[in-house]
Scaffold this motif. Sequence first.
Motif, PDB file in Angstrom:
ATOM      1  N   THR A 507       0.560  -1.249   0.135  1.00  0.00           N
ATOM      2  CA  THR A 507      -0.310  -0.221  -0.247  1.00  0.00           C
ATOM      3  C   THR A 507       0.843   1.455   0.107  1.00  0.00           C
ATOM      4  OG1 THR A 507      -1.426  -1.193   0.816  1.00  0.00           O
ATOM      5  CG2 THR A 507      -1.746   1.146   1.567  1.00  0.00           C
ATOM      6  N   VAL A 511      -1.791   6.750   0.549  1.00  0.00           N
ATOM      7  CA  VAL A 511      -2.980   5.406   0.631  1.00  0.00           C
ATOM      8  C   VAL A 511      -2.415   5.596   3.151  1.00  0.00           C
ATOM      9  CG1 VAL A 511      -4.368   3.469   0.727  1.00  0.00           C
ATOM     10  CG2 VAL A 511      -2.830   4.654  -0.942  1.00  0.00           C
ATOM     11  N   CYS A 512      -1.466   4.890   3.644  1.00  0.00           N
ATOM     12  CA  CYS A 512      -1.381   4.290   4.396  1.00  0.00           C
ATOM     13  C   CYS A 512      -1.551   5.141   5.624  1.00  0.00           C
ATOM     14  CB  CYS A 512      -0.242   3.755   5.190  1.00  0.00           C
ATOM     15  SG  CYS A 512      -0.041   2.197   4.351  1.00  0.00           S
ATOM     16  N   GLU A 514      -3.149   8.825   4.641  1.00  0.00           N
ATOM     17  CA  GLU A 514      -4.763   9.013   4.806  1.00  0.00           C
ATOM     18  C   GLU A 514      -5.468   7.892   4.977  1.00  0.00           C
ATOM     19  OE1 GLU A 514      -7.254   9.310   0.997  1.00  0.00           O
ATOM     20  OE2 GLU A 514      -4.824  10.564   0.520  1.00  0.00           O
ATOM     21  N   ARG A 515      -5.599   6.885   5.770  1.00  0.00           N
ATOM     22  CA  ARG A 515      -6.117   5.770   6.515  1.00  0.00           C
ATOM     23  C   ARG A 515      -5.538   6.560   7.669  1.00  0.00           C
ATOM     24  NH1 ARG A 515      -4.303   0.093   3.691  1.00  0.00           N
ATOM     25  NH2 ARG A 515      -6.334   0.441   2.218  1.00  0.00           N
ATOM     26  N   ASP A 550      -2.337  -5.648  -3.269  1.00  0.00           N
ATOM     27  CA  ASP A 550      -2.910  -4.177  -3.384  1.00  0.00           C
ATOM     28  C   ASP A 550      -4.292  -3.866  -3.142  1.00  0.00           C
ATOM     29  OD1 ASP A 550      -4.176  -1.596  -4.734  1.00  0.00           O
ATOM     30  OD2 ASP A 550      -2.922  -2.490  -6.567  1.00  0.00           O
ATOM     31  N   THR A 551      -4.193  -2.898  -2.285  1.00  0.00           N
ATOM     32  CA  THR A 551      -5.035  -2.834  -0.875  1.00  0.00           C
ATOM     33  C   THR A 551      -5.685  -1.451  -1.138  1.00  0.00           C
ATOM     34  OG1 THR A 551      -4.201  -1.466   0.596  1.00  0.00           O
ATOM     35  CG2 THR A 551      -3.725  -3.858   0.853  1.00  0.00           C
ATOM     36  N   VAL A 552      -5.621  -1.006  -2.966  1.00  0.00           N
ATOM     37  CA  VAL A 552      -6.174   0.216  -2.949  1.00  0.00           C
ATOM     38  C   VAL A 552      -7.381  -0.302  -3.866  1.00  0.00           C
ATOM     39  CG1 VAL A 552      -6.417   2.077  -4.594  1.00  0.00           C
ATOM     40  CG2 VAL A 552      -4.105   1.850  -2.650  1.00  0.00           C
TER      41      VAL A 552
END
Length: 591
Positions: A507, A511-512, A514-515, A550-552
């Motif tokens: 990831t 993104v990390c 942002e989470r 891919d976690t997106v």
Amino acid sequence: MTASDATTGRMIAPYGDQLVDLMVPAAEIDDVHDYAARLPSIQLSERSVCDLELLATGAFSPLDHFMGEADHRRVLDEMRLASGHLFPIPVTLPVAPDAGITVGQDIALRNANNDLLAIMTVDEAYPWDPDEVAEKVFGTRDPRHPLVAEMQHWGRINLAGRPRVLQLPRHYDFLDLRRTPAETRRHLEETGHRNVVAFQTRNPLHRVHEELTKRASAEVDGVLLLHPVVGMTKPGDVDHYTRVRTYKALAENYYDPDRIVLSLLPLAMRMAGPREALWHAVIRRNYGANHLIVGRDHASPGVDSQGKPYYGPYDAQELVERFTGELGVRVVPFSELLYLPDDDRYEEVSRIPDGTRTAAISGTQVREQYLGAGRPLPAWFTRPEVAEILGEVYPPKHRQGICIWFTGLSGAGKSTTSDVLTLLLIEHGRQVTVLDGDVVRTHLSQGLGFSKADRDTNILRIGYVASEIARHGGVVLCAAVSPYRATRDEVRALVGPERFLEIFVDTPLGVCEERDVKGMYAKARRGEITGFTGIDDPYEAPLEPEITLDTVTHTPEQNARRILDFLAERGLVRGASPASRPAATPVGAPA
Ligand code: ADP
Ligand code: ADP
């Protein structure tokens, strides 16, 4: 045991003519024991304990000490001791620089249980460089090489000295087969053969090996020294207890008793290919052998992180042959044999006419198509006694242990994905343990921080527990950032590469961040925490992970199912084929 026992004039003399003997004489043992109680101690690794045993009994003759700097240097550069004797592998005693040991001091050497083994005057303490040893001895710096990975964690100072040994490492298994070089020589001598051909092995023996060893001993009109390594071999090998049971069954039932001596060798192998083969020749000479069977890929560490072998298939044979004149140990090349089903016999490949039906089963096939599938091994391939022992110890694949190692940045989705995967695995009849980094840090690794050393300690602890779970047939899911490649590779080696799946939860940092599930990234950006992975601390992405997620673009469930499919394709779980599955199974906690 005296040196003169060893030189009979019949059998080849030990290297350097006398067997080294570092045992303290019986009359002095009590005094030395009392003295040792007052000395500072160091605890030896499992590897150093093996080295100490072989030093003490003369298996490394003429080497009689943990190497000093002059020996070490020359071994690295020329494969020789300072004395000029051939010796291709460093035998050193590494300790941490802060061990508080000074030159000239006497120290006690103890095993992991703190049992006293030896005392030693420290003659030298010198720094060494793992990269240089990796390059020169192993010919690679690839951290997938098990010793290259292991050496990263050895202390950076080598202590040199000649141990005075009070107690050989105690063994309780197969005592009748554990013999020092002097005892092995006596046994070999009783068979009445001058020529001794040694067979080094770290694998179970099948009929092809039986054929080959019988041919080799007949060819030199000698006795076979069946000399399996029972110290440390390649991580993931068949354990020595199982192997020795197979060797015993063979030696007792299928060999002429005058033509075989089965003895165990408590060697800690280095998996150094050619150099290791030459080392094996030196060692076997000390045990009385003047021939050594060397085949393809002797002492091979497998393939590197690019999937390529570290050494050429015949490099080991060639290197030993090059020194035969000097060492007096001849190579018996391991010629490839195939089974001829129509004649019910084995024959050398070069002698088989074109068009003849042949049969062979590879090591991989043994594991995957027979043992792994619960199918019995055929009698032409392995003796029934051996097949039975292996079948007991190696259950079919869907009951074998696996370690699924998630790595990735904080917030990448390791825990979330592993939670879903846990439920899917239980649904398919597997027993699952989860070792989540955050949770482990509250008990097993309580008090550890995020320095490189503490992170490594944490990961190696998780790795150790994981290896035990996997060894006992469980599935273990590990979810820790585990930012360092070498440490992950070390865990891979510890667990056994065939049971280890590295899952890169790839990831992107953005993104990390942002989470930011725990608000940690915000804190790290504000400078309230330092050394945060991805912000001001490194993350080394895996080079060859088994799976990248891919976690997106994929949900946790999709990713977990992808891992499940991967396991199902390899037979590691049953009844999970993608075709038979309903399109969208809701994921929920079991009642
Ligand atoms: P890690 O264990 O890697 O530190 P966590 O699993 O604890 O990460 O946190 C990942 C966070 O990202 C969770 O809040 C999860 O709900 C969220 N998330 C969003 N999409 C995904 C996805 N596709 N896979 C995994 N987690 C996701
Ligand atoms: P490691 O592999 O570094 O030991 P763990 O998975 O055991 O990592 O622990 C990482 C978790 O600890 C992260 O999910 C994060 O929530 C928290 N953490 C606290 N400080 C740090 C830091 N400096 N670097 C990375 N993670 C940190």
